[in-house]
Design a protein around this motif. Structure first.
Motif, PDB file in Angstrom:
ATOM      1  N   GLU A  12      50.768  42.303  43.476  1.00  0.00           N
ATOM      2  CA  GLU A  12      50.457  43.699  43.784  1.00  0.00           C
ATOM      3  C   GLU A  12      49.630  43.786  45.062  1.00  0.00           C
ATOM      4  O   GLU A  12      48.704  43.014  45.277  1.00  0.00           O
ATOM      5  N   ARG A  14      47.508  46.109  45.850  1.00  0.00           N
ATOM      6  CA  ARG A  14      46.132  46.541  45.573  1.00  0.00           C
ATOM      7  C   ARG A  14      45.228  45.356  45.248  1.00  0.00           C
ATOM      8  O   ARG A  14      44.063  45.343  45.595  1.00  0.00           O
ATOM      9  N   SER A  15      45.791  44.381  44.579  1.00  0.00           N
ATOM     10  CA  SER A  15      45.005  43.197  44.221  1.00  0.00           C
ATOM     11  C   SER A  15      44.632  42.397  45.460  1.00  0.00           C
ATOM     12  O   SER A  15      43.516  41.885  45.558  1.00  0.00           O
ATOM     13  N   TYR A 119      35.916  46.755  38.814  1.00  0.00           N
ATOM     14  CA  TYR A 119      37.347  46.971  39.048  1.00  0.00           C
ATOM     15  C   TYR A 119      38.129  46.878  37.743  1.00  0.00           C
ATOM     16  O   TYR A 119      38.996  47.706  37.465  1.00  0.00           O
ATOM     17  N   ASN A 123      39.982  50.098  36.351  1.00  0.00           N
ATOM     18  CA  ASN A 123      41.435  49.979  36.264  1.00  0.00           C
ATOM     19  C   ASN A 123      41.907  50.272  34.838  1.00  0.00           C
ATOM     20  O   ASN A 123      42.910  50.961  34.635  1.00  0.00           O
ATOM     21  N   GLY A 127      43.087  53.753  36.185  1.00  0.00           N
ATOM     22  CA  GLY A 127      44.238  53.366  36.994  1.00  0.00           C
ATOM     23  C   GLY A 127      43.823  52.546  38.208  1.00  0.00           C
ATOM     24  O   GLY A 127      42.656  52.505  38.602  1.00  0.00           O
ATOM     25  N   LYS A 128      44.813  51.921  38.819  1.00  0.00           N
ATOM     26  CA  LYS A 128      44.540  50.960  39.895  1.00  0.00           C
ATOM     27  C   LYS A 128      44.032  51.607  41.174  1.00  0.00           C
ATOM     28  O   LYS A 128      43.123  51.077  41.816  1.00  0.00           O
ATOM     29  N   ASN A 129      44.598  52.733  41.556  1.00  0.00           N
ATOM     30  CA  ASN A 129      44.157  53.372  42.802  1.00  0.00           C
ATOM     31  C   ASN A 129      42.715  53.843  42.697  1.00  0.00           C
ATOM     32  O   ASN A 129      41.909  53.647  43.617  1.00  0.00           O
ATOM     33  N   THR A 130      42.378  54.460  41.590  1.00  0.00           N
ATOM     34  CA  THR A 130      41.003  54.925  41.385  1.00  0.00           C
ATOM     35  C   THR A 130      40.048  53.744  41.306  1.00  0.00           C
ATOM     36  O   THR A 130      38.944  53.796  41.848  1.00  0.00           O
ATOM     37  N   LEU A 132      40.333  50.830  42.729  1.00  0.00           N
ATOM     38  CA  LEU A 132      40.134  50.269  44.073  1.00  0.00           C
ATOM     39  C   LEU A 132      39.188  51.135  44.901  1.00  0.00           C
ATOM     40  O   LEU A 132      38.289  50.617  45.573  1.00  0.00           O
ATOM     41  N   ALA A 133      39.363  52.452  44.823  1.00  0.00           N
ATOM     42  CA  ALA A 133      38.464  53.361  45.547  1.00  0.00           C
ATOM     43  C   ALA A 133      37.034  53.242  45.014  1.00  0.00           C
ATOM     44  O   ALA A 133      36.069  53.232  45.792  1.00  0.00           O
TER      45      ALA A 133
END
Length: 161
Positions: A12, A14-15, A119, A123, A127-130, A132-133
């Motif tokens: 991924e 994001r990772s 994280y 996650n 969720g992943k986007n949130t 990461l932010a």
């Protein structure tokens, strides 16, 4: 099954961004260590003194630390009740050397683990986007960056709270 989850994590984008973010934070804090003037008569000096004393005298040394702390009525430094951090610092100092820089690296390590745990939980719930932010905001918070490079208990407190 474990191998698949690890390979999925690395596939991924994001990772990879997260790993890059952790690496950048590490580089920023690590490069600032040469400019830090650790203060012997401040909190970080107490933590180094406490860790060294407990390493030399074992758990029984806490009794003497408490006695010395309570006898000094003008003591504004951290009390020895922060036993969890003191024990953690004892093991860290034994492994990496008895110095302010060694405790500084304990703070850096605690901060990086805190970012990874943040994280993971963000996650899981958002969720992943949130996630990461969220980790990016935590990673570049001026207060967090400052505490992650000092030889104090705050980074470990972030991690365990």
């Amino acid at each position: 099954m474990e191998k698949n989850s690890t390979s999925n994590f690395l596939k991924e984008g994001r990772s990879l961004i997260l790993l890059g973010l952790l690496f950048v934070v590490f580089l920023i804090i690590h490069s600032s260590f040469r400019n830090i003037g650790f203060v012997v008569v401040a909190d970080e000096g107490c933590y180094l003194k406490y860790g060294t004393y407990i390493a030399d005298h074992g758990i029984a040394g806490f009794k003497k630390l408490f006695e010395l702390y309570t006898q000094d009525t003008g003591n504004f430094f951290p009390n020895p009740l922060r036993a969890g951090f003191i024990f953690l610092s004892v093991f860290w100092l034994k492994a990496f050397g008895y110095s302010f820089l060694g405790l500084g690296y304990l703070s850096l390590f605690s901060f990086l683990v805190f970012l990874c745990a943040s994280y993971y939980f963000a996650n899981r719930f958002f969720g992943k986007n949130t996630a990461l932010a969220f980790v990016a905001l935590l990673a570049f918070s001026p207060l967090s960056l400052a505490m992650a490079r000092r030889a104090m208990a705050e980074s470990a407190a972030f991690l365990f709270s």
